[in-house]
Motif scaffolding. Sequence first.
Motif, PDB file in Angstrom:
ATOM      1  N   ALA A 189      66.312  53.822  -5.041  1.00 43.25           N
ATOM      2  CA  ALA A 189      65.655  54.512  -3.773  1.00 43.25           C
ATOM      3  C   ALA A 189      64.657  55.302  -3.894  1.00 43.25           C
ATOM      4  O   ALA A 189      63.816  55.403  -3.000  1.00 43.25           O
ATOM      5  N   GLY A 190      64.580  56.302  -4.916  1.00 45.00           N
ATOM      6  CA  GLY A 190      63.512  57.323  -5.170  1.00 45.00           C
ATOM      7  C   GLY A 190      62.307  56.822  -5.926  1.00 45.00           C
ATOM      8  O   GLY A 190      61.402  57.367  -5.969  1.00 45.00           O
ATOM      9  N   ALA A 196      67.876  47.075   1.009  1.00 45.87           N
ATOM     10  CA  ALA A 196      68.736  46.851   2.095  1.00 45.87           C
ATOM     11  C   ALA A 196      70.042  47.564   2.083  1.00 45.87           C
ATOM     12  O   ALA A 196      70.670  47.301   1.127  1.00 45.87           O
ATOM     13  N   ALA A 197      70.382  48.273   3.317  1.00 46.62           N
ATOM     14  CA  ALA A 197      71.628  48.826   3.215  1.00 46.62           C
ATOM     15  C   ALA A 197      72.324  48.328   4.309  1.00 46.62           C
ATOM     16  O   ALA A 197      72.055  48.363   5.509  1.00 46.62           O
ATOM     17  N   VAL A 198      73.483  47.736   4.140  1.00 46.59           N
ATOM     18  CA  VAL A 198      74.074  46.737   5.259  1.00 46.59           C
ATOM     19  C   VAL A 198      75.500  47.229   5.341  1.00 46.59           C
ATOM     20  O   VAL A 198      76.435  47.167   4.288  1.00 46.59           O
ATOM     21  N   MET A 199      76.110  47.568   6.545  1.00 48.04           N
ATOM     22  CA  MET A 199      77.481  47.751   6.770  1.00 48.04           C
ATOM     23  C   MET A 199      77.970  46.405   7.618  1.00 48.04           C
ATOM     24  O   MET A 199      77.376  46.016   8.609  1.00 48.04           O
ATOM     25  N   ALA A 219      70.160  61.225   1.567  1.00 45.91           N
ATOM     26  CA  ALA A 219      69.560  61.534   0.184  1.00 45.91           C
ATOM     27  C   ALA A 219      68.126  61.148   0.035  1.00 45.91           C
ATOM     28  O   ALA A 219      67.185  61.748  -0.576  1.00 45.91           O
ATOM     29  N   CYS A 220      67.740  59.896   0.756  1.00 52.27           N
ATOM     30  CA  CYS A 220      66.318  59.364   0.353  1.00 52.27           C
ATOM     31  C   CYS A 220      65.665  59.022   2.041  1.00 52.27           C
ATOM     32  O   CYS A 220      65.611  57.838   1.901  1.00 52.27           O
ATOM     33  N   PRO A 221      65.413  60.112   2.513  1.00 46.55           N
ATOM     34  CA  PRO A 221      64.847  59.604   3.835  1.00 46.55           C
ATOM     35  C   PRO A 221      63.773  58.777   3.922  1.00 46.55           C
ATOM     36  O   PRO A 221      63.259  57.901   4.796  1.00 46.55           O
ATOM     37  N   GLU A 222      62.796  58.986   2.966  1.00 47.03           N
ATOM     38  CA  GLU A 222      61.524  58.188   2.957  1.00 47.03           C
ATOM     39  C   GLU A 222      61.644  57.073   2.082  1.00 47.03           C
ATOM     40  O   GLU A 222      60.542  56.323   1.885  1.00 47.03           O
ATOM     41  N   ALA A 223      62.753  56.607   1.426  1.00 42.56           N
ATOM     42  CA  ALA A 223      62.894  55.378   0.897  1.00 42.56           C
ATOM     43  C   ALA A 223      62.602  54.236   1.588  1.00 42.56           C
ATOM     44  O   ALA A 223      62.831  54.065   2.921  1.00 42.56           O
ATOM     45  N   ALA A 224      62.088  53.083   1.087  1.00 46.33           N
ATOM     46  CA  ALA A 224      61.923  51.955   1.638  1.00 46.33           C
ATOM     47  C   ALA A 224      63.078  50.923   1.811  1.00 46.33           C
ATOM     48  O   ALA A 224      63.201  49.742   1.299  1.00 46.33           O
TER      49      ALA A 224
END
Length: 354
Positions: A189-190, A196-199, A219-224
């Motif tokens: 992420a950094g 993609a982060a899926v719940m 933890a990684c607010p600016e991650a794509a």
Amino acid sequence: MDYIQPRPSSIVAALYTARDLGVDVAILHGPSGCSFKHARLLEEDGMHVLTTSLADNEFIFGGHDLLVRVLREAEEMFAPRRMAVVGTCVAMIIGEDLQSAILDAGIATPAIAVDIHAGFRENIEGVLATLEPAAAVGWISAGELERQRSLLLKANEVERLRGAASRAYIEPSRGDLKHIAAERLLELAGSGATGAAVMNAKKETAYIFADELIALHDACPEAAVTYMANLEDRGLPKVREDAARILAGMRGRGLEPELVGALDEYGANGQAIGERIREIDPDFALLVGVPHAIPPEYTEGIEVFSITNGPRQVEPLREMGHRHVMVEIDLHPKTLGVREIVESEFGAVLRSMR
């Protein structure tokens, strides 16, 4: 499929469904120890679970009068809005007429009789045995009953194809070490990699699984990373209330996920989620809740981090090609009775690394 590993009980499924329908008091017509653990947990979730405590005498002569008495006592003691009488193996074997007892009790509280026992290989029988009388008295519409029936069949299909019901026995596992997987996830992420982060979670388990998406975002607010969650406003009363609370909690933490499906559609969401993942074409994916609902053809070539609450789901997920597989242990007890998002084990590990 003939299973030699324990499977969920249809009686317990009936109790949980009664809770989702807004039942305040459920009466188990059977021995005092029947479904004891789940009855105690459901009491923590706000539903009183009583028992007629059938014993050897009632096994022979019947427990009709006893059930009538408990129905009257329950109404007087709790003044419930709705009640359900749930059968057990004993009650069904000796031929107890649950609906007759409700009528003879003369109670004013709306109540349904759930004729069920534990002798079914699939626990969805307990769900349907509760929903059908609920529809008959107008607690849900005929359309919602058919929707639920379709969703249950989809969920069962996923479990048989890629889940814990895909073979007669699966060795339980705690999965990979969370701190090692978390370190790799944060590295990706950094690094500028797309994700993609899926719940895709089942009902109240989303109170914990949602935290794992929030933790990654923290933890990684600016991650794509594109975030998705099955929090659309559909389903039984409690399911819709939970979805609204969880979505509000995520938004309150600065996360606005794309909505894909509802909390009771976890078994039917796989293709829609898979198509969205294919559009994003990510380098990595974090899949939490019921990750095996997403067909493996949609995650080929992607470094997948999957988190389940089923120790018997670890091996099937690895066979699907998921590189990092983790388990949130004792998730159901942690989410019963809660009304806001609960910190997850994996979320805590991610936060500890930042």
